[in-house]
Enzyme design. Structure first.
Site, PDB file in Angstrom:
ATOM      1  N   TYR A   1      -2.619 -36.517  12.856  1.00 45.33           N
ATOM      2  CA  TYR A   1      -2.997 -35.157  13.261  1.00 45.33           C
ATOM      3  C   TYR A   1      -2.373 -34.770  14.605  1.00 45.33           C
ATOM      4  O   TYR A   1      -3.010 -34.126  15.432  1.00 45.33           O
ATOM      5  CB  TYR A   1      -4.528 -35.022  13.355  1.00 45.33           C
ATOM      6  CG  TYR A   1      -5.272 -35.453  12.124  1.00 45.33           C
ATOM      7  CD1 TYR A   1      -5.040 -34.845  10.887  1.00 45.33           C
ATOM      8  CD2 TYR A   1      -6.209 -36.476  12.175  1.00 45.33           C
ATOM      9  CE1 TYR A   1      -5.715 -35.240   9.752  1.00 45.33           C
ATOM     10  CE2 TYR A   1      -6.897 -36.874  11.041  1.00 45.33           C
ATOM     11  CZ  TYR A   1      -6.644 -36.249   9.833  1.00 45.33           C
ATOM     12  OH  TYR A   1      -7.325 -36.657   8.709  1.00 45.33           O
TER      13      TYR A   1
ATOM     14  N   TYR B   1     -14.151 -30.420   3.207  1.00 43.99           N
ATOM     15  CA  TYR B   1     -13.049 -31.366   3.471  1.00 43.99           C
ATOM     16  C   TYR B   1     -13.398 -32.678   2.790  1.00 43.99           C
ATOM     17  O   TYR B   1     -14.504 -33.199   2.943  1.00 43.99           O
ATOM     18  CB  TYR B   1     -12.879 -31.596   4.978  1.00 43.99           C
ATOM     19  CG  TYR B   1     -11.924 -32.730   5.294  1.00 43.99           C
ATOM     20  CD1 TYR B   1     -10.556 -32.507   5.386  1.00 43.99           C
ATOM     21  CD2 TYR B   1     -12.382 -34.029   5.468  1.00 43.99           C
ATOM     22  CE1 TYR B   1      -9.677 -33.549   5.652  1.00 43.99           C
ATOM     23  CE2 TYR B   1     -11.524 -35.076   5.734  1.00 43.99           C
ATOM     24  CZ  TYR B   1     -10.164 -34.825   5.819  1.00 43.99           C
ATOM     25  OH  TYR B   1      -9.305 -35.859   6.072  1.00 43.99           O
TER      26      TYR B   1
ATOM     27  N   ASP C   1     -20.145 -36.088  -1.815  1.00 44.78           N
ATOM     28  CA  ASP C   1     -19.279 -36.819  -0.893  1.00 44.78           C
ATOM     29  C   ASP C   1     -20.107 -37.174   0.334  1.00 44.78           C
ATOM     30  O   ASP C   1     -20.259 -36.379   1.259  1.00 44.78           O
ATOM     31  CB  ASP C   1     -18.078 -35.943  -0.530  1.00 44.78           C
ATOM     32  CG  ASP C   1     -17.111 -36.635   0.413  1.00 44.78           C
ATOM     33  OD1 ASP C   1     -17.456 -37.711   0.941  1.00 44.78           O
ATOM     34  OD2 ASP C   1     -16.017 -36.082   0.637  1.00 44.78           O
TER      35      ASP C   1
ATOM     36  N   LYS D   1     -16.800 -44.665   5.715  1.00 44.76           N
ATOM     37  CA  LYS D   1     -17.102 -44.511   7.138  1.00 44.76           C
ATOM     38  C   LYS D   1     -17.996 -45.630   7.674  1.00 44.76           C
ATOM     39  O   LYS D   1     -17.511 -46.690   7.996  1.00 44.76           O
ATOM     40  CB  LYS D   1     -17.727 -43.135   7.400  1.00 44.76           C
ATOM     41  CG  LYS D   1     -16.786 -41.952   7.165  1.00 44.76           C
ATOM     42  CD  LYS D   1     -15.672 -41.883   8.170  1.00 44.76           C
ATOM     43  CE  LYS D   1     -14.837 -40.620   8.003  1.00 44.76           C
ATOM     44  NZ  LYS D   1     -13.632 -40.601   8.842  1.00 44.76           N
TER      45      LYS D   1
END
Length: 413
Positions: free
Chosen positions: A10, A138, A232, A261
């Site tokens: 990014y 996202y 998600d 995560k």
């Protein structure tokens, strides 16, 4: 280029400031090569829920490393994976019990999409190839996941002509919006495989919150139109929103859930797509083409599974959800003074997530530099400054983070 040959995420490599050089981590601290120490306010992209270098996780990984660092899952299984699958199935609500492991969150979402599409193929229904996803959402940076993200959010807009086409709609915040989505699904249901949503919080899309009732609306609509519901929970799972899984707050069971995560406590790469019994049973057949033909090379890596099992031990032994509740109260109290600062349009908190919403961030590099100068590691993006700290953060460390945000935004003008 102080980073040498390393291509950073990014990041516009021509204009970016030099990255900080991390040397060590401990608890909620990151030590830099130049001797500075930063309090981490985002737990390394929301992963280090127990803080860095937790001795119980480290010992589990060391033990597994000496015994068996990795073995392929094709034709073989091993105790860490079997145990972890059993424990996840026991923790998740309802009959979410078929656990498919992968390495990254994006891949877990891709697997979930593949499961949903093949579920209908195996049942003899062709043409159900599209998903319903939501504006502001996202789900990852791989091509299949980019296709179910909001293209207007910027990161993936360049690829609109390349990506598969899915249905991008607004979240049904009220009865009128639910009725509108109901009509859309009635018209298009024969081409839809599943509804995909981040429960309670749209994370990288801007830390946008929605109420549990939203999830109940989506479960009702999925049932009414005979669609699968995929949640998600890669960001929201493992305590981040205040419950072990966000879907628990709505009292619903998705057909497929994705996890990653914090799954390993921020130690190793691991993810999972977990399906309900009826989804898994659609893949059971004498026809070999009905099998789920997917297999990441490092899926169920024993080291990662050992870390994840150790992380679940800590959730069992220590009051992580109680810590999240305390963090939530402190964030609400300590971030509230930001509301009157110039340019601030909202302050919101859910679980161990605190967000200061701005009308814009005029100079992102300057804001980041002001935060680092105050001894904190916080990564604002787009128009928000947010905190997602480790659950083990001390009250003093949390106060340092919130004070740094207030002071940095107060000097933003």
């Amino acid at each position: 280029m102080t980073h040498g040959t390393l291509w950073l995420p990014y990041t516009q490599m021509r204009t970016a400031l030099p990255p900080l050089h991390a040397a060590w981590t401990d608890g909620c601290r990151i030590g830099l090569e130049d001797g500075r120490v930063l309090i981490d306010g985002i737990a390394s992209w929301w992963t280090a829920c127990h803080g860095y270098n937790h001795p119980h996780i480290a010992e589990a990984v060391r033990h597994q490393l000496a015994r068996m660092p990795h073995v392929m899952l094709g034709g073989l299984v091993h105790e860490p994976a079997l145990r972890l699958a059993d424990r996840l199935a026991a923790l998740l609500p309802g009959d979410l019990e078929a656990v498919f492991f992968a390495e990254s969150g994006s891949v877990a979402v891709e697997v979930a999409i593949k499961m949903a599409v093949q579920y209908w193929l195996n049942r003899g229904e062709r043409g159900r190839t599209r998903l319903v996803a939501f504006r502001g959402g996202y789900h990852g940076d791989t091509f299949a996941t980019m296709a179910v993200c909001d293209p207007e959010e910027g990161m993936h807009s360049l690829f609109q002509g390349v990506l598969p086409q899915h249905h991008l709609v607004s979240l049904p915040h009220d009865d009128a919006a639910e009725a509108e989505l109901d009509g859309f699904l009635a018209t298009n249901r024969t081409g839809i495989a599943a509804i995909l949503v981040e429960p309670l919080v749209q994370g990288a899309g801007g830390m946008r919150f929605h109420a549990p009732e939203m999830l109940r609306r989506l479960r009702r609509l999925a049932d009414r139109h005979g669609l699968l519901l995929i949640l998600d929970e890669i960001f929201t799972g493992f305590g981040r929103t205040g419950s072990m899984f966000a879907c628990e707050q709505a009292g619903i069971v998705p057909d497929i859930v994705t996890l990653s995560k914090a799954l390993t406590g921020g130690t190793m790469a691991l993810s999972a797509a977990v399906a309900r019994r009826h989804v898994f049973e659609a893949f059971l057949s004498d026809d070999p083409t009905h099998a789920l033909m997917h297999g990441p090379t490092y899926m169920a890596n024993p080291l990662a599974c050992a870390a994840a099992n150790a992380s679940l031990d800590l959730f069992e032994r220590e009051d992580r959800l109680g810590q999240v509740a305390t963090i939530s109260s402190l964030l609400a109290e300590q971030l509230e003074p930001c509301r009157i600062l110039p340019g601030v349009v909202d302050v919101r908190v859910m679980g161990a997530i605190g967000v200061v919403q701005l009308d814009r961030i005029a100079d992102m590099n300057a804001l980041k530099a002001r935060l680092v100068a105050q001894g904190v590691w916080v990564r604002p993006f787009r128009d928000i400054v947010y905190l997602t700290p480790s659950f083990t953060i001390t009250t003093d460390q949390l106060a340092t983070l919130t004070r740094a945000i207030h002071q940095a935004l107060g000097r933003a003008g």
